[in-house]
Design an enzyme around this catalytic site. Sequence first.
Site, PDB file in Angstrom:
ATOM      1  N   HIS A   1      10.471  -1.047   0.011  1.00 11.87           N
ATOM      2  CA  HIS A   1       9.513  -1.324  -1.069  1.00 11.87           C
ATOM      3  C   HIS A   1      10.274  -1.584  -2.375  1.00 11.87           C
ATOM      4  O   HIS A   1       9.946  -2.499  -3.117  1.00 11.87           O
ATOM      5  CB  HIS A   1       8.609  -0.115  -1.318  1.00 11.87           C
TER       6      HIS A   1
ATOM      7  N   LYS B   1      -7.757   8.024   5.792  1.00  9.41           N
ATOM      8  CA  LYS B   1      -6.361   8.079   6.225  1.00  9.41           C
ATOM      9  C   LYS B   1      -5.738   9.423   5.855  1.00  9.41           C
ATOM     10  O   LYS B   1      -6.011   9.957   4.784  1.00  9.41           O
ATOM     11  CB  LYS B   1      -5.585   6.938   5.533  1.00  9.41           C
TER      12      LYS B   1
ATOM     13  N   ARG C   1       8.878  -8.107   7.141  1.00  8.49           N
ATOM     14  CA  ARG C   1      10.058  -7.601   7.840  1.00  8.49           C
ATOM     15  C   ARG C   1      10.325  -8.311   9.152  1.00  8.49           C
ATOM     16  O   ARG C   1      11.465  -8.476   9.563  1.00  8.49           O
ATOM     17  CB  ARG C   1       9.888  -6.102   8.140  1.00  8.49           C
TER      18      ARG C   1
ATOM     19  N   SER D   1       7.884   3.264   6.115  1.00  5.59           N
ATOM     20  CA  SER D   1       7.438   4.608   5.690  1.00  5.59           C
ATOM     21  C   SER D   1       7.198   5.501   6.896  1.00  5.59           C
ATOM     22  O   SER D   1       7.493   6.700   6.861  1.00  5.59           O
ATOM     23  CB  SER D   1       6.159   4.516   4.858  1.00  5.59           C
TER      24      SER D   1
HETATM   25  P1  ADP Z   1       0.534  -0.711   4.078  1.00  2.00           P
HETATM   26  O1  ADP Z   1      -0.153   0.599   4.254  1.00  2.00           O
HETATM   27  O2  ADP Z   1      -0.288  -1.761   3.391  1.00  2.00           O
HETATM   28  O3  ADP Z   1       1.276  -1.225   5.300  1.00  2.00           O
HETATM   29  P2  ADP Z   1       3.113   0.015   3.025  1.00  2.00           P
HETATM   30  O4  ADP Z   1       3.230   1.027   1.960  1.00  2.00           O
HETATM   31  O5  ADP Z   1       3.590   0.405   4.372  1.00  2.00           O
HETATM   32  O6  ADP Z   1       1.611  -0.378   2.997  1.00  2.00           O
HETATM   33  O7  ADP Z   1       3.807  -1.347   2.616  1.00  2.00           O
HETATM   34  C1  ADP Z   1       3.452  -2.073   1.486  1.00  2.00           C
HETATM   35  C2  ADP Z   1       4.153  -3.432   1.479  1.00  2.00           C
HETATM   36  O8  ADP Z   1       5.553  -3.253   1.563  1.00  2.00           O
HETATM   37  C3  ADP Z   1       3.809  -4.332   2.669  1.00  2.00           C
HETATM   38  O9  ADP Z   1       3.768  -5.669   2.212  1.00  2.00           O
HETATM   39  C4  ADP Z   1       4.963  -4.149   3.603  1.00  2.00           C
HETATM   40  O10 ADP Z   1       5.135  -5.275   4.441  1.00  2.00           O
HETATM   41  C5  ADP Z   1       6.083  -4.028   2.610  1.00  2.00           C
HETATM   42  N1  ADP Z   1       7.239  -3.337   3.175  1.00  2.00           N
HETATM   43  C6  ADP Z   1       7.279  -2.118   3.733  1.00  2.00           C
HETATM   44  N2  ADP Z   1       8.526  -1.812   4.150  1.00  2.00           N
HETATM   45  C7  ADP Z   1       9.303  -2.884   3.841  1.00  2.00           C
HETATM   46  C8  ADP Z   1      10.697  -3.207   4.029  1.00  2.00           C
HETATM   47  N3  ADP Z   1      11.541  -2.379   4.630  1.00  2.00           N
HETATM   48  N4  ADP Z   1      11.129  -4.405   3.575  1.00  2.00           N
HETATM   49  C9  ADP Z   1      10.253  -5.255   2.976  1.00  2.00           C
HETATM   50  N5  ADP Z   1       8.951  -5.030   2.783  1.00  2.00           N
HETATM   51  C10 ADP Z   1       8.469  -3.858   3.193  1.00  2.00           C
END
Ligand code: ADP
Length: 151
Positions: free
Chosen positions: A17, A41, A90, A127
Amino acid sequence: MKRAIFPGSFDPLTLGHYDIIKRGVTLFDEVIVAIGVNADKKYMFSLKERKKFIEDAFVNEPKIKVVTYKGLTVDFCKKIDVEFILRGLRNPADFEFEKAIAHTNRDLAPIETVFLLTSADTSYIASSIVRDVIRNKGDYTKLVPKSVKIK
Ligand code: ADP
């Protein structure tokens, strides 16, 4: 002024992120990290903790804001008058999922989704994996910014 929101759960903020947000500010005048609140959630970290991790990570970045929101992302964009949604990609699974959401959002509102491809060194970070490492008492510190501290 070009402003984008970067929506997500951020449970917790990861280096993946962090990378997208840092690169996002080179494209937009302001990046609003928006933590979506979903009552159904279950999260590992409270909303307060998730917000603080992000605020502390970007404490010296005036172009980055952190907010929370409920409901549809496009409705929130309209409410705060933002025209762009920033998302990270990703892998092919992310692409398929994000494509469906972006098309749906475009049906709902004239908002563009801008995708940044993950950096090679953070592409494997999610995450959900970080939470698993934390639950099993592993070293999570290489996967998250320093602001993510577990009590
Ligand atoms: P969600 O619950 O919407 O999946 P996340 O918090 O998991 O939310 O992710 C938010 C954004 O960050 C999404 O666009 C996700 O694709 C991006 N993201 C998460 N991890 C990575 C990573 N390692 N590299 C690039 N983008 C990421």
